[in-house]
Design a protein around this motif. Sequence first.
Motif, mmCIF file in Angstrom:
data_model
loop_
_atom_site.group_PDB
_atom_site.id
_atom_site.type_symbol
_atom_site.label_atom_id
_atom_site.label_comp_id
_atom_site.label_asym_id
_atom_site.label_seq_id
_atom_site.Cartn_x
_atom_site.Cartn_y
_atom_site.Cartn_z
ATOM 1 N N VAL A 268 22.451 66.916 119.458
ATOM 2 C CA VAL A 268 22.183 65.490 119.660
ATOM 3 C C VAL A 268 20.785 65.094 119.177
ATOM 4 O O VAL A 268 19.801 65.789 119.436
ATOM 5 N N LEU A 269 20.726 63.969 118.457
ATOM 6 C CA LEU A 269 19.461 63.308 118.154
ATOM 7 C C LEU A 269 19.465 61.999 118.932
ATOM 8 O O LEU A 269 20.319 61.138 118.688
ATOM 9 N N ALA A 270 18.551 61.868 119.893
ATOM 10 C CA ALA A 270 18.529 60.649 120.713
ATOM 11 C C ALA A 270 17.600 59.618 120.084
ATOM 12 O O ALA A 270 16.553 59.955 119.538
ATOM 13 N N LEU A 271 18.015 58.363 120.165
ATOM 14 C CA LEU A 271 17.250 57.286 119.538
ATOM 15 C C LEU A 271 17.080 56.132 120.520
ATOM 16 O O LEU A 271 18.067 55.619 121.069
ATOM 17 N N SER A 272 15.820 55.755 120.750
ATOM 18 C CA SER A 272 15.527 54.622 121.635
ATOM 19 C C SER A 272 14.763 53.565 120.853
ATOM 20 O O SER A 272 14.174 53.853 119.820
ATOM 21 N N PHE A 273 14.769 52.355 121.393
ATOM 22 C CA PHE A 273 14.091 51.253 120.710
ATOM 23 C C PHE A 273 13.131 50.550 121.638
ATOM 24 O O PHE A 273 13.458 50.262 122.793
ATOM 25 N N ASP A 274 11.975 50.291 121.107
ATOM 26 C CA ASP A 274 11.017 49.429 121.783
ATOM 27 C C ASP A 274 11.125 48.065 121.108
ATOM 28 O O ASP A 274 10.586 47.862 120.023
ATOM 29 N N TYR A 275 11.901 47.172 121.715
ATOM 30 C CA TYR A 275 12.086 45.853 121.105
ATOM 31 C C TYR A 275 11.408 44.776 121.952
ATOM 32 O O TYR A 275 11.797 43.608 121.955
ATOM 33 N N LEU B 238 11.952 53.387 128.693
ATOM 34 C CA LEU B 238 11.637 54.301 127.591
ATOM 35 C C LEU B 238 11.011 55.601 128.103
ATOM 36 O O LEU B 238 11.245 56.667 127.540
ATOM 37 N N GLU B 239 10.223 55.505 129.159
ATOM 38 C CA GLU B 239 9.661 56.730 129.762
ATOM 39 C C GLU B 239 10.785 57.604 130.323
ATOM 40 O O GLU B 239 10.757 58.827 130.205
ATOM 41 N N PHE B 240 11.753 56.942 130.949
ATOM 42 C CA PHE B 240 12.873 57.705 131.516
ATOM 43 C C PHE B 240 13.707 58.344 130.407
ATOM 44 O O PHE B 240 14.194 59.463 130.551
ATOM 45 N N ALA B 241 13.872 57.615 129.292
ATOM 46 C CA ALA B 241 14.605 58.177 128.154
ATOM 47 C C ALA B 241 13.909 59.440 127.655
ATOM 48 O O ALA B 241 14.547 60.475 127.416
ATOM 49 N N ALA B 242 12.587 59.369 127.512
ATOM 50 C CA ALA B 242 11.823 60.519 127.023
ATOM 51 C C ALA B 242 11.941 61.696 127.994
ATOM 52 O O ALA B 242 12.102 62.849 127.578
ATOM 53 N N ARG B 243 11.891 61.380 129.280
ATOM 54 C CA ARG B 243 12.002 62.437 130.295
ATOM 55 C C ARG B 243 13.348 63.144 130.239
ATOM 56 O O ARG B 243 13.439 64.359 130.328
ATOM 57 N N ALA B 244 14.415 62.360 130.109
ATOM 58 C CA ALA B 244 15.756 62.959 130.048
ATOM 59 C C ALA B 244 15.873 63.883 128.837
ATOM 60 O O ALA B 244 16.434 64.982 128.930
ATOM 61 N N HIS C 43 14.045 63.417 120.245
ATOM 62 C CA HIS C 43 14.038 62.014 120.659
ATOM 63 C C HIS C 43 13.063 61.214 119.803
ATOM 64 O O HIS C 43 11.916 61.603 119.641
ATOM 65 N N LYS C 44 13.537 60.095 119.278
ATOM 66 C CA LYS C 44 12.648 59.180 118.556
ATOM 67 C C LYS C 44 12.701 57.812 119.204
ATOM 68 O O LYS C 44 13.770 57.361 119.642
ATOM 69 N N VAL C 45 11.547 57.159 119.252
ATOM 70 C CA VAL C 45 11.476 55.776 119.722
ATOM 71 C C VAL C 45 11.024 54.917 118.549
ATOM 72 O O VAL C 45 9.960 55.161 117.973
ATOM 73 N N VAL C 46 11.838 53.945 118.187
ATOM 74 C CA VAL C 46 11.517 53.094 117.045
ATOM 75 C C VAL C 46 10.899 51.788 117.532
ATOM 76 O O VAL C 46 11.466 51.114 118.401
ATOM 77 N N ASP C 47 9.761 51.442 116.969
ATOM 78 C CA ASP C 47 9.094 50.199 117.319
ATOM 79 C C ASP C 47 9.743 49.042 116.561
ATOM 80 O O ASP C 47 9.678 48.985 115.339
#
Lengths: 232, 232
Positions: free
Chosen positions: B29-36, B44-50, B58-62
């Motif tokens: 799995v490659l997890a992807l989150s967004f800071d929109y 987003l902190e919880f996503a990173a923790r999981a 895990h990547k967070v895209v701005d």
Amino acid sequence: MAAKTVCLLSGGMDSTTLLYHLIDMGDEVLALSFDYGQRHQKELEFAARACARLSVAHKVVDLGGVSELLHGSALTSPNVKVPHGHYEDQSMKSTVVPNRNMILMSIAGGYAVAEGCGRLAVAVHGGDHAVYPDCRPQFIAGFEAVLQSGNYGRVSVYVPFLNWTKTDIARLGLKLGIDYERDTWSCYEGGELPCGKCGTCVERAEALAAAGDSGNIPGNNHERRLEIQTKD
Amino acid sequence: MAAKTVCLLSGGMDSTTLLYHLIDMGDEVLALSFDYGQRHQKELEFAARACARLSVAHKVVDLGGVSELLHGSALTSPNVKVPHGHYEDQSMKSTVVPNRNMILMSIAGGYAVAEGCGRLAVAVHGGDHAVYPDCRPQFIAGFEAVLQSGNYGRVSVYVPFLNWTKTDIARLGLKLGIDYERDTWSCYEGGELPCGKCGTCVERAEALAAAGDSGNIPGNNHERRLEIQTKD
């Protein structure tokens, strides 16, 4: 009442012609450009200039974070060489940015919804069909259906050039008074002047020559081009 | 061979359960989150923790530039009040970010193509259908068709919760060992603790109670919540 329209504007000849066409039809236009880390940043300056000339509201969205995800295309990665020659060639596949049109059109669609625009105008055309699957009629029709199903049907997709050749576009643009040399930028390389060799330079020159504009025939500015290339 | 999958991960209970489910199935799995620009940055902190807990990339895209375009939703604008009560209520329409799922899923789809992933996993579920048109089966099926037509058919869309209730999701998550209180974040408000009153807090608590988890029943932490609210 004139339509209120979001226009995807790269600053190249296709989308600039579309912008002029929308203004010619009397639309109220919001132009939208993207900085997705393309080598040819220069096109964004041309997009801004065209909007200033036509008094069109213009936004440039920074997609730097997204472009980092979509590595591997010659248009965004400095490590992949921009291929030279015709769009139809297999080599042009390296200019495919994964899912680019779906991403840019989805954002533009959201912008249209937020601004109460009834349509989204995109300058895809017949010449792009061979290499870029996300420029084909099937893709555009499907995209419009999904955009509408996700947003209470409020935005239609306007693609007047969908089955046009680039020469058809050039003919319309010349009729609308566009000076392509001065007003638009196409080259995929990041040089001071167009390279004259990449797919978009070649196609542009051929289309303009066929449409009767002598300003972009390959061979002009040849020496200055070579100078640029040795610096790369 | 296990599938290679991009998972859209907000850090809330639905997508975190999906992440655990994918890992349980043996996917890479490659997890992807967004800071929109969402108020609830905390997710987003919880996503990173999981992801750290499961050793998932895990990547967070701005998407700051994009969120500026999509003004007017309570989830991104500090000037629009987050509505309280049930998702089914008309008031929840103010939590609609124009075309959000299409934008986020399109970017994630491009990421999947770039990384050679065969599927894109999204935690949309039946409880979202009433208010969010871009969570409905018709939207998802259309989206998958467009994604495939634009990218040589390489990525499928995996939506195992599409017709599940939130309680179904909670049941699966509890079976997979998720501690929802510790591991996920749902509240739309930006407080220190969940407000307990916005749509997502209410639904979460009801789902967890129905699934047999007593940790999130409304009324717990009541006094600290009130404290937070007076600061808003």
